[in-house]
Scaffold this motif. Structure first.
Motif, short mmCIF file in Angstrom:
data_model
loop_
_atom_site.label_atom_id
_atom_site.label_comp_id
_atom_site.label_asym_id
_atom_site.label_seq_id
_atom_site.Cartn_x
_atom_site.Cartn_y
_atom_site.Cartn_z
N LYS A 99 0.83 -1.21 0.00
CA LYS A 99 0.00 0.00 0.00
C LYS A 99 0.87 1.26 0.00
O LYS A 99 0.59 2.22 -0.75
CB LYS A 99 -0.92 -0.01 1.22
N ASP A 100 1.91 1.27 0.82
CA ASP A 100 2.81 2.43 0.86
C ASP A 100 3.50 2.63 -0.49
O ASP A 100 3.65 3.76 -0.96
CB ASP A 100 3.88 2.24 1.95
N HIS A 101 3.89 1.52 -1.11
CA HIS A 101 4.57 1.61 -2.40
C HIS A 101 3.64 2.18 -3.48
O HIS A 101 4.04 3.05 -4.26
CB HIS A 101 5.08 0.23 -2.82
N LEU A 102 2.41 1.70 -3.53
CA LEU A 102 1.47 2.17 -4.53
C LEU A 102 1.15 3.66 -4.34
O LEU A 102 1.03 4.40 -5.32
CB LEU A 102 0.17 1.34 -4.48
N SER A 103 1.05 4.08 -3.10
CA SER A 103 0.81 5.51 -2.81
C SER A 103 1.97 6.35 -3.34
O SER A 103 1.76 7.41 -3.95
CB SER A 103 0.65 5.74 -1.32
#
Length: 315
Positions: free
Chosen positions: A254-258
């Motif tokens: 999730k952090d990476h996609l953000s």
């Protein structure tokens, strides 16, 4: 969303319906006929809606497809009642970034129209500039005609269609456009043309030929997925393959996609990007388990944070 476009032989549809009604009257009681019609009348729409429900997001898209179905269905009813029916074209334009579901929706539309007898086959022929543009005068027209011929009874889907208008007046891409326009008129009820590409580039492409815009009154907009939707896409892909993310892996993804969406808002490839990460993580997990000799059910199911490998330029 904009309005609809052009479709196929209404007469053929009414003939088929009439034949079904006559056959039913010979072999069934009136009450049985009414019950059967009630259960199967909108079966094509129900099947497509069920497949659409499996797709993340695209609420406006689902609504628009139902509107097109309603328009075609009511047109058939009006024809049977002896009323005037509009013969709009069903050629379409899909605007949006890569990985937003354009090809998937095109296939579903082909399937729906085949079930409604709007298209005889409902198959999808995918093409891009190289499939249409030739190397010498006359070659492009022939390549384009051959593609249209393959698409008869179904859909010709041209991705990055704006590239046909990039070369200027002397480029053979213009010849491909002219050939497509001619076949859209001459064989307008025999196939459906869908042009797809980035929103801004497609708007510019339409401006190059004033006659193009009016031939695509049905325009679908495919918005980018937000991070929550991308996570849902990833989880569904894993669920289908019988994998799950650990809590740490879920947080890391999730952090990476953000981060990626923030850094690359125009070039981010949405669902396609997530799929590539998921497929790579499954291979990474397999190597980890092989090296550690851990093969219990929980280990086989779980994708851990160290299994998630991201492109080096997007860490």
């Amino acid at each position: 969303m904009d309005q609809p476009i052009r479709m196929k032989n209404n007469g053929q549809i009414s003939i088929v319906l009439g034949a079904q009604q006559r056959e039913a009257s010979k072999t069934h009681h009136p009450k049985e006929i009414v019950q059967k019609r009630a259960s199967t009348e909108h079966e094509a729409l129900r099947e497509i809606e069920e497949e659409l429900s499996a797709l993340v997001g695209m609420d406006e898209m689902k609504k628009m497809i139902k509107e097109i179905y309603a328009w075609i269905y009511i047109n058939k009813k009006r024809e049977l009642a002896g009323l005037k029916t509009g013969k709009q074209a069903l050629h379409m334009m899909f605007k949006g970034n890569p990985g937003t579901g354009k090809t998937t929706v095109a296939r579903l539309i082909g399937k729906l129209f085949q079930k409604m007898n709007v298209l005889t086959k409902g198959h999808l022929i995918e093409a891009e500039r190289a499939d249409l543009v030739g190397e010498y005068i006359g070659h492009t027209a022939q390549k384009t005609r051959d593609l249209v011929k393959k698409a008869i009874g179904g859909i010709l889907f041209i991705d990055e269609a704006y590239s046909l208008g990039r070369g200027g007046e002397k480029d053979f891409g213009k010849e491909a456009i002219d050939t497509l326009v001619k076949h859209m008129e001459d064989r307008q009820h025999e196939f459906i043309l869908i042009l797809a590409g980035y929103s801004r580039e497609m708007d510019y492409f339409l401006s190059l030929n004033p006659g193009l815009h009016s031939r695509f009154p049905l325009v679908f907009h495919f918005p980018d997925y937000n991070v929550e939707q991308l996570m849902e896409i990833g989880k569904r892909m894993l669920y289908e393959k019988e994998y799950v993310l650990s809590h740490d892996a879920e947080r890391k993804l999730k952090d990476h996609l953000s981060y990626v969406k923030m850094m690359n808002p125009t070039s981010f490839s949405n669902g396609r990007y997530v799929r590539n990460i998921i497929e790579k993580s499954i291979r990474s997990q397999a190597m980890r388990l092989l090296n550690n000799h851990h093969f219990d059910r929980h280990d086989l199911l779980t994708i851990r944070s160290n299994d998630l490998l991201f492109p080096e330029n997007q860490l």
